[in-house]
Design a protein around this motif. Structure first.
Motif, PDB file in Angstrom:
ATOM      1  N   TRP A  37      34.781  33.908  63.584  1.00 25.09           N
ATOM      2  CA  TRP A  37      35.565  32.703  63.840  1.00 25.09           C
ATOM      3  C   TRP A  37      36.228  32.146  62.574  1.00 25.09           C
ATOM      4  N   MET A  38      36.348  32.993  61.565  1.00 31.72           N
ATOM      5  CA  MET A  38      37.011  32.604  60.317  1.00 31.72           C
ATOM      6  C   MET A  38      38.067  33.648  59.974  1.00 31.72           C
ATOM      7  N   ILE A  39      39.275  33.209  59.678  1.00 31.23           N
ATOM      8  CA  ILE A  39      40.334  34.093  59.201  1.00 31.23           C
ATOM      9  C   ILE A  39      40.718  33.603  57.808  1.00 31.23           C
ATOM     10  N   SER A  40      40.498  34.421  56.798  1.00 28.36           N
ATOM     11  CA  SER A  40      40.721  34.007  55.419  1.00 28.36           C
ATOM     12  C   SER A  40      42.218  33.797  55.150  1.00 28.36           C
ATOM     13  N   PRO A  41      42.556  33.008  54.125  1.00 34.73           N
ATOM     14  CA  PRO A  41      43.967  32.759  53.805  1.00 34.73           C
ATOM     15  C   PRO A  41      44.742  34.060  53.580  1.00 34.73           C
ATOM     16  N   HIS A  42      45.896  34.146  54.188  1.00 37.07           N
ATOM     17  CA  HIS A  42      46.738  35.338  54.104  1.00 37.07           C
ATOM     18  C   HIS A  42      48.158  34.928  54.450  1.00 37.07           C
ATOM     19  N   ARG A  43      49.058  35.885  54.407  1.00 37.00           N
ATOM     20  CA  ARG A  43      50.412  35.624  54.859  1.00 37.00           C
ATOM     21  C   ARG A  43      50.991  36.871  55.505  1.00 37.00           C
ATOM     22  N   HIS A  44      52.079  36.690  56.233  1.00 36.65           N
ATOM     23  CA  HIS A  44      52.813  37.792  56.838  1.00 36.65           C
ATOM     24  C   HIS A  44      54.206  37.803  56.223  1.00 36.65           C
ATOM     25  N   THR A  45      54.625  38.947  55.738  1.00 40.29           N
ATOM     26  CA  THR A  45      55.942  39.019  55.121  1.00 40.29           C
ATOM     27  C   THR A  45      57.058  39.251  56.133  1.00 40.29           C
ATOM     28  N   GLN A  46      56.727  39.866  57.254  1.00 44.47           N
ATOM     29  CA  GLN A  46      57.747  40.219  58.237  1.00 44.47           C
ATOM     30  C   GLN A  46      57.321  39.857  59.650  1.00 44.47           C
ATOM     31  N   MET A  47      56.653  38.728  59.803  1.00 42.65           N
ATOM     32  CA  MET A  47      56.163  38.359  61.131  1.00 42.65           C
ATOM     33  C   MET A  47      55.952  36.855  61.220  1.00 42.65           C
ATOM     34  N   ALA A  48      56.354  36.270  62.341  1.00 41.74           N
ATOM     35  CA  ALA A  48      56.060  34.882  62.667  1.00 41.74           C
ATOM     36  C   ALA A  48      54.992  34.869  63.752  1.00 41.74           C
ATOM     37  N   GLN A  49      54.301  33.749  63.892  1.00 38.35           N
ATOM     38  CA  GLN A  49      53.265  33.649  64.912  1.00 38.35           C
ATOM     39  C   GLN A  49      53.304  32.293  65.605  1.00 38.35           C
ATOM     40  N   VAL A  50      52.908  32.304  66.873  1.00 40.96           N
ATOM     41  CA  VAL A  50      52.712  31.079  67.643  1.00 40.96           C
ATOM     42  C   VAL A  50      51.263  31.064  68.115  1.00 40.96           C
ATOM     43  N   PHE A  51      50.550  29.994  67.791  1.00 40.57           N
ATOM     44  CA  PHE A  51      49.169  29.809  68.236  1.00 40.57           C
ATOM     45  C   PHE A  51      49.134  28.701  69.273  1.00 40.57           C
ATOM     46  N   GLN A  52      48.368  28.920  70.335  1.00 42.94           N
ATOM     47  CA  GLN A  52      48.178  27.902  71.369  1.00 42.94           C
ATOM     48  C   GLN A  52      46.693  27.800  71.656  1.00 42.94           C
ATOM     49  N   ILE A  53      46.173  26.588  71.688  1.00 45.62           N
ATOM     50  CA  ILE A  53      44.754  26.360  71.932  1.00 45.62           C
ATOM     51  C   ILE A  53      44.572  25.699  73.290  1.00 45.62           C
ATOM     52  N   SER A  54      43.745  26.301  74.130  1.00 47.18           N
ATOM     53  CA  SER A  54      43.443  25.711  75.440  1.00 47.18           C
ATOM     54  C   SER A  54      42.074  25.052  75.466  1.00 47.18           C
ATOM     55  N   SER A  55      41.137  25.524  74.645  1.00 46.40           N
ATOM     56  CA  SER A  55      39.837  24.875  74.507  1.00 46.40           C
ATOM     57  C   SER A  55      39.285  25.164  73.122  1.00 46.40           C
ATOM     58  N   GLY A  56      38.447  24.250  72.622  1.00 41.44           N
ATOM     59  CA  GLY A  56      37.961  24.383  71.259  1.00 41.44           C
ATOM     60  C   GLY A  56      38.957  23.803  70.274  1.00 41.44           C
ATOM     61  N   VAL A  57      38.694  23.961  69.004  1.00 42.31           N
ATOM     62  CA  VAL A  57      39.592  23.450  67.960  1.00 42.31           C
ATOM     63  C   VAL A  57      39.686  24.472  66.835  1.00 42.31           C
ATOM     64  N   ALA A  58      40.715  24.331  66.045  1.00 47.51           N
ATOM     65  CA  ALA A  58      40.889  25.188  64.871  1.00 47.51           C
ATOM     66  C   ALA A  58      41.279  24.318  63.693  1.00 47.51           C
ATOM     67  N   GLN A  59      40.582  24.489  62.591  1.00 45.91           N
ATOM     68  CA  GLN A  59      40.971  23.846  61.347  1.00 45.91           C
ATOM     69  C   GLN A  59      41.868  24.835  60.613  1.00 45.91           C
ATOM     70  N   VAL A  60      43.097  24.458  60.393  1.00 45.59           N
ATOM     71  CA  VAL A  60      44.102  25.355  59.841  1.00 45.59           C
ATOM     72  C   VAL A  60      44.467  24.923  58.430  1.00 45.59           C
ATOM     73  N   THR A  61      44.610  25.887  57.543  1.00 48.86           N
ATOM     74  CA  THR A  61      45.103  25.632  56.192  1.00 48.86           C
ATOM     75  C   THR A  61      46.487  26.251  56.066  1.00 48.86           C
ATOM     76  N   LEU A  62      47.488  25.424  55.780  1.00 50.79           N
ATOM     77  CA  LEU A  62      48.865  25.882  55.606  1.00 50.79           C
ATOM     78  C   LEU A  62      49.300  25.553  54.183  1.00 50.79           C
ATOM     79  N   ASP A  63      49.415  26.590  53.355  1.00 51.91           N
ATOM     80  CA  ASP A  63      49.757  26.387  51.947  1.00 51.91           C
ATOM     81  C   ASP A  63      48.841  25.358  51.294  1.00 51.91           C
TER      82      ASP A  63
END
Length: 287
Positions: A37-63
């Protein structure tokens, strides 16, 4: 925890394997559960993403900035943004991974759309946008001779809907904010190419003096300072999330003279690159 020599680049959510489809859909539960349940800091050079949460929560770090993603919300992350996640156990939702060429084909292009696609976005998922996301997931699970075309078309419709809903107050063509949006989109695309203020003004078909006045009115600083701030923001990312030597960070951002880069960084950030790295990592600065 030691930092890598570069910011990790993932092709998919938490993975470095090759991109498997024209658009990729997966459940948060399926992938995040494999990584504790942890995704370490990273980036994508050639990809965008859309995240949608229906239950639970996510603590997100952006830059390096913390944000909380709750049920009923979405998060759009463009390429190059450093991001990481800490999900509550059992979180459910959808992750849509979109190759940059697919995003780039969304048109007709406008400065407002380019600006929206070039920055991270966060908000409530409307009923209409939610229905489009469901359609993308269903198309991904299906098959047929034109499955790829359906996936791309539905993904474009979803991105357009999200952008449309979050930019209800669109600047008029004469509004200086429109030129700022155009400038920000250009900076995103040419950050590491060493473009000068004159280069950006030329790309926007205006004089350097005119663009300087627009930036000063909108941001309260000169065009040169605005451009340098964008470069230093990327420098902070590289210094905070990698173990690249400070000189290499400067080289990557167009500074051929390492001492000059360090002086400019200190002037902008109020501390040396080494001190900044030590502070954000909790390590002692090198003597």
């Amino acid at each position: 925890m030691s930092r890598p020599a570069h910011i990790p680049i993932f092709n998919l959510f938490g993975e470095t394997t090759a991109f498997p489809d024209v658009v990729h859909c997966e459940a948060v539960l399926d992938r995040a559960g494999l990584h504790g349940w942890m995704i370490s800091p990273h980036r994508h050079t050639q990809m965008a993403q859309v995240f949608q949460i229906s239950s639970g929560v996510a603590q997100v770090t952006l830059d390096g900035v913390e944000r909380r993603l709750k049920p009923g919300q979405y998060l759009y992350i463009p390429p190059q943004i450093v991001h990481g996640f800490a999900f509550s156990r059992g979180t459910e939702g959808t992750v849509l991974s979109i190759p940059s060429p697919v995003v780039a084909r969304l048109g007709p292009k406008t400065p407002a759309l380019s600006a929206w696609l070039g920055a991270s976005q966060h908000g409530a998922l409307s009923e209409d946008a939610g229905a489009l996301l469901t359609s993308v997931v269903q198309a991904y699970a299906g098959n047929g001779n034109f499955r790829a075309q359906r996936l791309v078309s539905l993904t474009h419709a979803l991105l357009a809907a999200l952008a449309d809903e979050s930019t209800a107050e669109t600047p008029s063509p004469k509004d200086p904010n429109r030129q700022m949006q155009q400038l920000d989109a250009l900076i995103t695309g040419h950050l590491a190419e060493g473009w000068s203020a004159r280069d950006y003004a030329s790309a926007l078909h205006v004089t350097t003096g005119h663009l300087n006045r627009v930036v000063r009115g909108a941001a309260g600083m000169s065009l040169t300072a605005y451009l340098e701030t964008a470069v230093m923001t990327e420098a902070c990312r590289l210094i905070a999330f990698t173990r690249l030597p400070v000189a290499e960070v400067g080289y990557r951002l167009g500074y051929a003279d390492p001492p000059y880069f360090s002086r400019r960084f200190r002037l902008r950030m109020g501390e040396t690159p080494s001190a900044y790295r030590a502070r954000v990592s909790g390590e002692r600065a090198a003597e």
